[in-house]
Design a protein around this motif. Sequence first.
Motif, PDB file in Angstrom:
ATOM      1  N   GLY A  15       0.757  -1.231   0.000  1.00 25.89           N
ATOM      2  CA  GLY A  15       0.000   0.000   0.000  1.00 25.89           C
ATOM      3  C   GLY A  15       0.794   1.290   0.000  1.00 25.89           C
ATOM      4  N   LEU A  16       2.128   1.236   0.133  1.00 21.45           N
ATOM      5  CA  LEU A  16       2.919   2.464   0.161  1.00 21.45           C
ATOM      6  C   LEU A  16       2.836   3.213  -1.164  1.00 21.45           C
ATOM      7  N   LEU A  17       2.876   2.480  -2.261  1.00 22.30           N
ATOM      8  CA  LEU A  17       2.863   3.096  -3.590  1.00 22.30           C
ATOM      9  C   LEU A  17       1.415   3.314  -4.004  1.00 22.30           C
ATOM     10  N   ASN A  18       0.794   4.319  -3.376  1.00 16.10           N
ATOM     11  CA  ASN A  18      -0.605   4.594  -3.683  1.00 16.10           C
ATOM     12  C   ASN A  18      -0.724   5.359  -4.996  1.00 16.10           C
ATOM     13  N   SER A  19      -1.944   5.692  -5.382  1.00 17.06           N
ATOM     14  CA  SER A  19      -2.181   6.297  -6.695  1.00 17.06           C
ATOM     15  C   SER A  19      -1.475   7.646  -6.838  1.00 17.06           C
ATOM     16  N   ASP A  20      -1.401   8.429  -5.772  1.00 16.03           N
ATOM     17  CA  ASP A  20      -0.722   9.726  -5.842  1.00 16.03           C
ATOM     18  C   ASP A  20       0.778   9.560  -6.084  1.00 16.03           C
ATOM     19  N   VAL A  21       1.394   8.604  -5.409  1.00  8.90           N
ATOM     20  CA  VAL A  21       2.825   8.356  -5.583  1.00  8.90           C
ATOM     21  C   VAL A  21       3.106   7.830  -6.989  1.00  8.90           C
ATOM     22  N   ARG A  22       2.273   6.909  -7.450  1.00  8.16           N
ATOM     23  CA  ARG A  22       2.467   6.355  -8.793  1.00  8.16           C
ATOM     24  C   ARG A  22       2.347   7.452  -9.858  1.00  8.16           C
ATOM     25  N   LYS A  23       1.388   8.327  -9.679  1.00  8.70           N
ATOM     26  CA  LYS A  23       1.211   9.425 -10.630  1.00  8.70           C
ATOM     27  C   LYS A  23       2.416  10.346 -10.629  1.00  8.70           C
ATOM     28  N   SER A  24       2.954  10.639  -9.456  1.00 12.22           N
ATOM     29  CA  SER A  24       4.128  11.505  -9.357  1.00 12.22           C
ATOM     30  C   SER A  24       5.334  10.872 -10.043  1.00 12.22           C
ATOM     31  N   ILE A  25       5.483   9.563  -9.893  1.00  9.68           N
ATOM     32  CA  ILE A  25       6.586   8.866 -10.553  1.00  9.68           C
ATOM     33  C   ILE A  25       6.454   8.991 -12.068  1.00  9.68           C
ATOM     34  N   SER A  26       5.268   8.692 -12.593  1.00  7.74           N
ATOM     35  CA  SER A  26       5.078   8.714 -14.047  1.00  7.74           C
ATOM     36  C   SER A  26       5.249  10.107 -14.626  1.00  7.74           C
ATOM     37  N   GLN A  27       4.912  11.146 -13.859  1.00  7.63           N
ATOM     38  CA  GLN A  27       4.999  12.519 -14.364  1.00  7.63           C
ATOM     39  C   GLN A  27       6.385  13.126 -14.234  1.00  7.63           C
ATOM     40  N   ASN A  28       7.205  12.617 -13.315  1.00  8.11           N
ATOM     41  CA  ASN A  28       8.460  13.298 -13.007  1.00  8.11           C
ATOM     42  C   ASN A  28       9.732  12.488 -13.264  1.00  8.11           C
ATOM     43  N   ALA A  29       9.657  11.189 -13.207  1.00 13.69           N
ATOM     44  CA  ALA A  29      10.869  10.381 -13.344  1.00 13.69           C
ATOM     45  C   ALA A  29      11.359  10.347 -14.787  1.00 13.69           C
ATOM     46  N   ARG A  30      12.682  10.401 -14.955  1.00 11.49           N
ATOM     47  CA  ARG A  30      13.272  10.322 -16.304  1.00 11.49           C
ATOM     48  C   ARG A  30      13.311   8.888 -16.818  1.00 11.49           C
ATOM     49  N   PHE A  31      13.562   7.947 -15.907  1.00  8.36           N
ATOM     50  CA  PHE A  31      13.689   6.531 -16.275  1.00  8.36           C
ATOM     51  C   PHE A  31      13.094   5.722 -15.126  1.00  8.36           C
ATOM     52  N   VAL A  32      12.148   4.825 -15.436  1.00 12.89           N
ATOM     53  CA  VAL A  32      11.461   4.047 -14.405  1.00 12.89           C
ATOM     54  C   VAL A  32      11.709   2.555 -14.617  1.00 12.89           C
ATOM     55  N   ALA A  33      12.215   1.896 -13.580  1.00 17.20           N
ATOM     56  CA  ALA A  33      12.364   0.440 -13.575  1.00 17.20           C
ATOM     57  C   ALA A  33      11.394  -0.119 -12.540  1.00 17.20           C
ATOM     58  N   LEU A  34      10.620  -1.137 -12.905  1.00 19.79           N
ATOM     59  CA  LEU A  34       9.493  -1.568 -12.077  1.00 19.79           C
ATOM     60  C   LEU A  34       9.481  -3.069 -11.855  1.00 19.79           C
ATOM     61  N   ASN A  35       9.169  -3.439 -10.601  1.00 15.82           N
ATOM     62  CA  ASN A  35       8.794  -4.811 -10.268  1.00 15.82           C
ATOM     63  C   ASN A  35       7.594  -4.754  -9.334  1.00 15.82           C
ATOM     64  N   CYS A  36       6.528  -5.466  -9.679  1.00 17.42           N
ATOM     65  CA  CYS A  36       5.361  -5.619  -8.800  1.00 17.42           C
ATOM     66  C   CYS A  36       5.313  -7.070  -8.346  1.00 17.42           C
ATOM     67  N   GLN A  37       5.430  -7.289  -7.043  1.00 12.76           N
ATOM     68  CA  GLN A  37       5.534  -8.649  -6.544  1.00 12.76           C
ATOM     69  C   GLN A  37       4.176  -9.221  -6.164  1.00 12.76           C
ATOM     70  N   ALA A  38       4.062 -10.527  -6.328  1.00 14.10           N
ATOM     71  CA  ALA A  38       2.810 -11.228  -6.037  1.00 14.10           C
ATOM     72  C   ALA A  38       2.828 -11.752  -4.609  1.00 14.10           C
ATOM     73  N   ASN A  39       3.024 -10.854  -3.638  1.00 13.11           N
ATOM     74  CA  ASN A  39       3.057 -11.271  -2.240  1.00 13.11           C
ATOM     75  C   ASN A  39       1.679 -11.723  -1.772  1.00 13.11           C
ATOM     76  N   GLU A  40       1.557 -13.019  -1.540  1.00  8.16           N
ATOM     77  CA  GLU A  40       0.323 -13.614  -1.039  1.00  8.16           C
ATOM     78  C   GLU A  40      -0.880 -13.267  -1.906  1.00  8.16           C
ATOM     79  N   ASP A  41      -0.619 -13.014  -3.191  1.00  9.65           N
ATOM     80  CA  ASP A  41      -1.701 -12.818  -4.161  1.00  9.65           C
ATOM     81  C   ASP A  41      -2.646 -11.685  -3.763  1.00  9.65           C
ATOM     82  N   LYS A  42      -2.074 -10.552  -3.299  1.00 10.87           N
ATOM     83  CA  LYS A  42      -2.892  -9.418  -2.871  1.00 10.87           C
ATOM     84  C   LYS A  42      -3.334  -8.594  -4.084  1.00 10.87           C
ATOM     85  N   TYR A  43      -4.373  -9.026  -4.755  1.00  8.00           N
ATOM     86  CA  TYR A  43      -4.895  -8.311  -5.920  1.00  8.00           C
ATOM     87  C   TYR A  43      -5.425  -6.952  -5.487  1.00  8.00           C
TER      88      TYR A  43
END
Length: 320
Positions: free
Chosen positions: A153-181
């Motif tokens: 839950g740390l990477l909420n929608s506001d944080v994700r939006k800020s990353i996409s709008q401001n970062a020059r280069f984004v490397a991403l991994n989303c982990q399937a911890n206990e299948d928390k859809y």
Amino acid sequence: MNALIEELKRLLKECATKKIVVIGECVRDVFVNTQRLSGPSDYQYTITKQLQRREFPGGAYPVARDLSNFVSKVHFVTCSTHEFPTNLERMDVIPISRERISKTRFFSGHNSNIFHYHCVFSEEITLSLTPLQELASVFSEADLVIVLDYGHGLLNSDVRKSISQNARFVALNCQANEDKYPFHQIWKYESTDLLLLNKVEAEINLLKTGVPVQELALRLHSKFKSTYTIVTDAEHGAVIQHDYRAYSSPAMSSCVVDAVGCSDIMLGFAALAAQNGKSAEEILYFASVAAGAKTMINVHERPLSREDLYEIALGVQNET
């Protein structure tokens, strides 16, 4: 192979001037070594005796700490779960939440998992410590942003939006911890330059099982349009897709001490190589060397070093 080792040395020299962001939850990792005890055959649970208990700051913290050995500055954006060591001169901790997350693993014998208890959050949490305006500045000033979304839950929608709008280069991994859809879903992010998933995470995002890793990488690449797409398959190695061309690499470790955190550090080194303009084949090689070196370190006991990377690279060279 000599040429690849020389490229590795050049990459490390180029990375020494980089400023990066690592963002993700810090997790209090507790490892408990236990002994199985005998009991009546009709018991519905496992009886164990605790032999040893060790605690480490885990999650995204080891990635930020390890990468701080290779770049000029790491801004580690995280939750304020732990008091961090103060001797890391090239690492700046930026807490954005007071939430605490912990994970306990119980083992018996030689790395055999009995059971594992996970204390997590499964919804977006509210930022309480660092304003979004300050985060935007941190993202925009960095050469690259490494996103480790563990799904707490740390990477909420506001944080994700800020990353996409401001970062020059984004490397991403989303982990399937206990299948928390849907926290393991990469569609939450508008765009990425480099995507790394393991085989299970790739299958979840594609809703497809029973296909080769090469096909998973191609399908991810086609669906999510990341410049570089990597799918890992543990001891079977990894595949990278770029411009619809695929390259593969074997797992680079002859003696696995511990596999915890290997894909995380693999993402970090793949991102450094990609942002430095290396070829897809070189990116996968550097990332695989880092992952192999990480397997030689017990849990989070110490940071990754240049010597660890050279040891793996030279070992691979001697085997060929």
